[in-house]
Design a protein around this motif. Structure first.
Motif, PDB file in Angstrom:
ATOM      1  N   ASP A  35     -33.363  13.672 -40.738  1.00 59.57           N
ATOM      2  CA  ASP A  35     -32.612  13.085 -41.947  1.00 59.57           C
ATOM      3  C   ASP A  35     -31.796  14.173 -42.765  1.00 59.57           C
ATOM      4  O   ASP A  35     -31.957  15.337 -42.511  1.00 59.57           O
ATOM      5  CB  ASP A  35     -33.970  12.877 -42.936  1.00 59.57           C
ATOM      6  CG  ASP A  35     -33.598  11.777 -44.217  1.00 59.57           C
ATOM      7  OD1 ASP A  35     -32.479  11.234 -44.035  1.00 59.57           O
ATOM      8  OD2 ASP A  35     -34.348  11.712 -44.925  1.00 59.57           O
ATOM      9  N   ALA A  57     -28.266  15.323 -49.779  1.00 61.13           N
ATOM     10  CA  ALA A  57     -27.694  16.168 -50.586  1.00 61.13           C
ATOM     11  C   ALA A  57     -28.481  16.886 -51.468  1.00 61.13           C
ATOM     12  O   ALA A  57     -29.406  16.153 -51.823  1.00 61.13           O
ATOM     13  CB  ALA A  57     -26.213  15.571 -51.264  1.00 61.13           C
ATOM     14  N   THR A  58     -28.083  18.147 -51.830  1.00 59.26           N
ATOM     15  CA  THR A  58     -28.906  18.670 -52.601  1.00 59.26           C
ATOM     16  C   THR A  58     -28.148  19.662 -53.815  1.00 59.26           C
ATOM     17  O   THR A  58     -27.093  19.942 -53.458  1.00 59.26           O
ATOM     18  CB  THR A  58     -30.106  19.838 -52.521  1.00 59.26           C
ATOM     19  OG1 THR A  58     -30.736  20.586 -53.566  1.00 59.26           O
ATOM     20  CG2 THR A  58     -29.541  20.916 -51.315  1.00 59.26           C
ATOM     21  N   VAL A 112     -35.461  14.307 -52.213  1.00 58.76           N
ATOM     22  CA  VAL A 112     -34.900  15.651 -52.943  1.00 58.76           C
ATOM     23  C   VAL A 112     -35.089  15.265 -54.648  1.00 58.76           C
ATOM     24  O   VAL A 112     -34.532  14.163 -54.949  1.00 58.76           O
ATOM     25  CB  VAL A 112     -33.418  15.895 -52.573  1.00 58.76           C
ATOM     26  CG1 VAL A 112     -32.609  16.997 -53.536  1.00 58.76           C
ATOM     27  CG2 VAL A 112     -33.307  16.314 -50.957  1.00 58.76           C
ATOM     28  N   VAL A 158     -31.883  23.503 -47.688  1.00 62.53           N
ATOM     29  CA  VAL A 158     -33.258  23.458 -47.185  1.00 62.53           C
ATOM     30  C   VAL A 158     -33.008  23.064 -46.040  1.00 62.53           C
ATOM     31  O   VAL A 158     -33.007  21.779 -45.698  1.00 62.53           O
ATOM     32  CB  VAL A 158     -34.180  22.963 -48.289  1.00 62.53           C
ATOM     33  CG1 VAL A 158     -35.702  22.887 -47.492  1.00 62.53           C
ATOM     34  CG2 VAL A 158     -34.384  23.714 -49.535  1.00 62.53           C
ATOM     35  N   ARG A 165     -24.994   6.345 -49.788  1.00 67.93           N
ATOM     36  CA  ARG A 165     -24.516   7.012 -48.904  1.00 67.93           C
ATOM     37  C   ARG A 165     -24.748   8.678 -49.728  1.00 67.93           C
ATOM     38  O   ARG A 165     -24.176   8.886 -50.967  1.00 67.93           O
ATOM     39  CB  ARG A 165     -22.843   7.076 -48.922  1.00 67.93           C
ATOM     40  CG  ARG A 165     -22.599   5.890 -48.209  1.00 67.93           C
ATOM     41  CD  ARG A 165     -22.776   5.844 -46.857  1.00 67.93           C
ATOM     42  NE  ARG A 165     -22.571   4.357 -46.160  1.00 67.93           N
ATOM     43  CZ  ARG A 165     -21.606   3.914 -45.474  1.00 67.93           C
ATOM     44  NH1 ARG A 165     -20.552   4.619 -45.256  1.00 67.93           N
ATOM     45  NH2 ARG A 165     -21.740   2.473 -45.065  1.00 67.93           N
ATOM     46  N   HIS A 166     -24.987   9.699 -48.761  1.00 64.44           N
ATOM     47  CA  HIS A 166     -25.336  10.999 -49.454  1.00 64.44           C
ATOM     48  C   HIS A 166     -24.197  11.760 -49.494  1.00 64.44           C
ATOM     49  O   HIS A 166     -24.065  12.878 -50.398  1.00 64.44           O
ATOM     50  CB  HIS A 166     -26.426  11.630 -48.519  1.00 64.44           C
ATOM     51  CG  HIS A 166     -27.862  11.115 -48.770  1.00 64.44           C
ATOM     52  ND1 HIS A 166     -28.590  11.365 -49.752  1.00 64.44           N
ATOM     53  CD2 HIS A 166     -28.552  10.366 -48.051  1.00 64.44           C
ATOM     54  CE1 HIS A 166     -29.830  10.525 -49.793  1.00 64.44           C
ATOM     55  NE2 HIS A 166     -29.753  10.056 -48.745  1.00 64.44           N
ATOM     56  N   PHE A 167     -23.125  11.614 -48.591  1.00 66.06           N
ATOM     57  CA  PHE A 167     -21.927  12.745 -48.634  1.00 66.06           C
ATOM     58  C   PHE A 167     -20.833  11.697 -48.826  1.00 66.06           C
ATOM     59  O   PHE A 167     -20.638  10.648 -48.517  1.00 66.06           O
ATOM     60  CB  PHE A 167     -21.941  13.384 -47.308  1.00 66.06           C
ATOM     61  CG  PHE A 167     -23.079  14.423 -47.039  1.00 66.06           C
ATOM     62  CD1 PHE A 167     -23.210  15.416 -48.027  1.00 66.06           C
ATOM     63  CD2 PHE A 167     -24.316  14.062 -46.180  1.00 66.06           C
ATOM     64  CE1 PHE A 167     -24.228  16.343 -47.571  1.00 66.06           C
ATOM     65  CE2 PHE A 167     -25.131  14.821 -46.000  1.00 66.06           C
ATOM     66  CZ  PHE A 167     -25.132  16.094 -46.775  1.00 66.06           C
ATOM     67  N   ASP A 225     -31.810   1.249 -47.295  1.00 64.47           N
ATOM     68  CA  ASP A 225     -30.407   1.388 -47.772  1.00 64.47           C
ATOM     69  C   ASP A 225     -29.955   0.176 -48.594  1.00 64.47           C
ATOM     70  O   ASP A 225     -28.746   0.144 -49.373  1.00 64.47           O
ATOM     71  CB  ASP A 225     -29.281   1.660 -46.572  1.00 64.47           C
ATOM     72  CG  ASP A 225     -29.602   3.028 -45.992  1.00 64.47           C
ATOM     73  OD1 ASP A 225     -30.221   3.871 -46.861  1.00 64.47           O
ATOM     74  OD2 ASP A 225     -29.218   3.149 -44.819  1.00 64.47           O
ATOM     75  N   PRO A 242     -33.370  22.326 -56.750  1.00 64.09           N
ATOM     76  CA  PRO A 242     -34.583  21.224 -56.979  1.00 64.09           C
ATOM     77  C   PRO A 242     -35.312  21.165 -55.780  1.00 64.09           C
ATOM     78  O   PRO A 242     -35.065  21.856 -54.724  1.00 64.09           O
ATOM     79  CB  PRO A 242     -33.437  20.305 -57.154  1.00 64.09           C
ATOM     80  CG  PRO A 242     -32.170  20.588 -56.643  1.00 64.09           C
ATOM     81  CD  PRO A 242     -32.072  21.788 -56.702  1.00 64.09           C
ATOM     82  N   GLU A 281     -22.412   9.680 -43.890  1.00 60.50           N
ATOM     83  CA  GLU A 281     -23.442  10.027 -43.275  1.00 60.50           C
ATOM     84  C   GLU A 281     -23.796   9.725 -41.624  1.00 60.50           C
ATOM     85  O   GLU A 281     -24.160  10.335 -41.146  1.00 60.50           O
ATOM     86  CB  GLU A 281     -24.920   9.438 -44.158  1.00 60.50           C
ATOM     87  CG  GLU A 281     -26.232  10.177 -43.432  1.00 60.50           C
ATOM     88  CD  GLU A 281     -27.263   9.866 -44.466  1.00 60.50           C
ATOM     89  OE1 GLU A 281     -26.844   9.039 -45.382  1.00 60.50           O
ATOM     90  OE2 GLU A 281     -28.327   9.942 -44.324  1.00 60.50           O
ATOM     91  N   HIS A 313     -33.673  11.426 -54.732  1.00 64.64           N
ATOM     92  CA  HIS A 313     -34.684  10.425 -54.599  1.00 64.64           C
ATOM     93  C   HIS A 313     -35.872  10.358 -55.513  1.00 64.64           C
ATOM     94  O   HIS A 313     -36.579   9.275 -55.494  1.00 64.64           O
ATOM     95  CB  HIS A 313     -35.478  10.507 -53.147  1.00 64.64           C
ATOM     96  CG  HIS A 313     -34.462  10.782 -52.004  1.00 64.64           C
ATOM     97  ND1 HIS A 313     -33.894  12.134 -51.769  1.00 64.64           N
ATOM     98  CD2 HIS A 313     -34.160  10.075 -51.207  1.00 64.64           C
ATOM     99  CE1 HIS A 313     -33.110  12.032 -50.864  1.00 64.64           C
ATOM    100  NE2 HIS A 313     -33.102  10.644 -50.569  1.00 64.64           N
ATOM    101  N   VAL A 342     -37.256  20.179 -52.567  1.00 61.24           N
ATOM    102  CA  VAL A 342     -37.220  19.340 -51.360  1.00 61.24           C
ATOM    103  C   VAL A 342     -38.245  19.120 -50.503  1.00 61.24           C
ATOM    104  O   VAL A 342     -38.970  19.923 -50.205  1.00 61.24           O
ATOM    105  CB  VAL A 342     -36.018  20.256 -50.335  1.00 61.24           C
ATOM    106  CG1 VAL A 342     -35.577  19.337 -48.996  1.00 61.24           C
ATOM    107  CG2 VAL A 342     -34.626  20.370 -50.917  1.00 61.24           C
ATOM    108  N   ASP A 353     -38.254  11.684 -43.037  1.00 63.57           N
ATOM    109  CA  ASP A 353     -37.565  11.389 -44.288  1.00 63.57           C
ATOM    110  C   ASP A 353     -37.618  12.502 -45.036  1.00 63.57           C
ATOM    111  O   ASP A 353     -38.732  13.104 -45.347  1.00 63.57           O
ATOM    112  CB  ASP A 353     -38.001  10.119 -44.603  1.00 63.57           C
ATOM    113  CG  ASP A 353     -37.203   8.993 -44.170  1.00 63.57           C
ATOM    114  OD1 ASP A 353     -36.425   9.048 -43.199  1.00 63.57           O
ATOM    115  OD2 ASP A 353     -37.294   7.786 -44.564  1.00 63.57           O
ATOM    116  N   LEU A 354     -36.562  12.941 -45.791  1.00 63.72           N
ATOM    117  CA  LEU A 354     -36.783  13.810 -46.991  1.00 63.72           C
ATOM    118  C   LEU A 354     -36.607  13.366 -48.186  1.00 63.72           C
ATOM    119  O   LEU A 354     -36.091  12.134 -48.362  1.00 63.72           O
ATOM    120  CB  LEU A 354     -35.304  14.714 -46.782  1.00 63.72           C
ATOM    121  CG  LEU A 354     -35.098  15.558 -45.465  1.00 63.72           C
ATOM    122  CD1 LEU A 354     -33.705  16.166 -45.813  1.00 63.72           C
ATOM    123  CD2 LEU A 354     -36.061  16.526 -45.278  1.00 63.72           C
TER     124      LEU A 354
END
Lengths: 330, 330
Positions: A127, A130-131, B54, A136, B328-330, B222, B134, A10, B58, B136, B51-52
């Motif tokens: 921000d 992942a979804t 999902v 979105v 980490r998201h990705f 984090d 889902p 990220e 989250h 968001v 901030d997101l």
């Protein structure tokens, strides 16, 4: 999309894709902090708006990533424009499928780069996540204007003249063209309409010249009649549109000649992102000067009246029955 | 969730759920316009963060809607708090499945109502859309502070003392408890940890008192080590943490006694939303006064050193090998 490849993490992604978009805006801190600072000059205030785009709803999964990015910026700039604000900065939230490729992300960032420069904005925060579902995209846009001068929806008065910028209906016809629902179009006309559907032309140069001139203003996203109804509802007035006055592109005019029933699409289709505004009577010269200075055509299409409801006078001079069919999400 | 029922249209939904949250903020125009205006007092500037959250990443799909809303506000308020800003307003973007019920939406709005009042904010704009995937949720939070006083990540200096607010590790242990990975816990201890995972406690009252006192500051989302590494990376310094100084709740202390290896979760787990900050040496009195005025405990847990890297001194006084495992998201 190209073949999926391993993505950087990220932080590396932000450094590669997004940090360059913050250069030149000190309060963005190179996207290396948790928040941005925005200073507002004395006598001015911020105008803030936020529009989402969802994959499969606001764009198609195989639309080019650069175009999606540019549309995301433009639908938000269009809101600022219709409010009379000068674009300043934006924050970006992206929830993306894990299958997204680096090529897609690079093209998305290139689209942001191109259009933030066009409108004089910088990326100042946001921000990423992942979804498991469709992407979105969320953008919060900031603009500035002299305090107290934002163009509102609720200022329309009976007797006001009703104006629209540019041409109307192209985007709705472009969507029909993409769906194969338009017959007898030239390739050039078809291309023009599809391009207008895919890439809005917001009018910030016009919007800021409408401050102090327009009584009410918004950008047409839900459709001409639906958005006019938004002005009328909060201003507690009615309106009359003359179909013969609607500014149509050559392509829209050609489509209408083949199929006169498309007038309804032109009146109610969405995604035009032109500015719909009212002024007191007798401001024709001021409106013409604003249009000329902004290099955007502006056309008077009707007027505001007492009472409620929107009347459309058809091309034959007779009342045209019409439902206010704006796009509804739920 | 209750039995699905027909939803009002988008405009009725906004009027029912969201317009009440804008009352008392004139620049929100009752959410009846396309944008909000925000005036910033002379000498102040805005702090903006986004901030997101999902669904499924989250929060869990069957988490109570009110808690989800409150967490969404709080993770953003936490960013403002760690920057020293006073919360002012927020914009909300929600992409929701079409199966969402009115009961869920009402509970979500009730959660927003409760926590925006708690932190002195108003809803001033946003957007709603439907998604096939889902949910968001995207929130852009605005705060204010005297111009030039935002607490940054990049100001840590060798010799600085390192402090953390509240207690650390509860949220990571709460997530483990939810997953059934914690043995030998009392029901009360388990409940405490899970509650801390589900509902962050941002510290705006402390953050604004750290302006002019802290060299560097951020909120721990984090994980303690990963977020300390963020400070160190942009400040170009290293740090040392003494595990024996870590402020632990009674519940975390009990869990650690049963399973000493949980120290690693405490050091690297996320979602604590406490403020991690550094001050020059000799500011103990000032820090204690800020903590007392904010009614938030603050504990010195280490110091900033020359060079790079983060060293952790274990409970046995020996170096503790630790990877900087932030989410980490990705």
């Amino acid at each position: 999309m190209t073949v999926p490849q391993a993505l950087p993490d990220e932080f590396a992604l932000i450094a590669r894709l997004f940090a360059p978009l913050a250069r030149g805006f000190p309060g963005a801190y190179g996207l290396l902090d948790d928040a941005a600072t925005v200073a507002v000059p004395a006598g001015e205030e911020l105008v803030i708006t936020k529009d989402l785009m969802v994959e499969g709803v606001h764009y198609l999964p195989d639309d080019p990533a650069g175009l999606i990015a540019r549309k995301l910026i433009r639908v938000n700039v269009s809101d600022l424009a219709a409010k009379g604000a000068k674009p300043l900065a934006y924050l970006l939230g992206v929830a993306l499928p894990k299958t997204v490729t680096l090529a897609w992300l690079d093209a998305f960032a290139a689209g942001l780069t191109e259009d933030q420069a066009r409108y004089g904005m910088h990326l100042i925060g946001g921000d990423t996540a992942a979804t498991d579902g469709p992407a979105v995209l969320s953008l919060t846009a900031l603009g500035t204007l002299p305090a107290g001068t934002m163009l509102r929806r609720d200022g329309a008065k009976p007797g006001d003249r009703l104006y629209i910028s540019g041409t109307i209906g192209d985007a709705a016809l472009g969507l029909r063209a993409l769906r194969g629902e338009l017959a007898g179009m030239s390739a050039a006309a078809r291309e023009h309409l599809i391009d207008r559907y895919r890439l809005p032309r917001p009018r910030p140069e016009l919007g800021l010249r409408l401050r102090g001139l327009a009584h009410a203003s918004l950008d047409v996203s839900d459709g001409l009649v639906a958005d006019l109804d938004h002005i009328c509802a909060v201003s507690r007035v009615g309106a009359e549109i003359e179909a013969a006055r609607l500014p149509l592109s050559d392509a829209a005019q050609a489509a209408l000649e083949v199929e006169p029933a498309l007038l309804k699409s032109i009146l109610t289709g969405g995604d035009d992102y032109e500015i719909l505004f009212t002024t007191p009577a007798g401001r024709d010269t001021g409106v013409a000067a604003a249009a000329a200075a902004a290099s955007v055509p502006v056309t008077q299409i009707g007027r505001i009246v007492e009472g409620r409801g929107i009347r459309v006078v058809g091309l034959d001079g007779k009342p045209l029955p019409i439902a206010d069919g704006g796009y509804r999400h739920f």
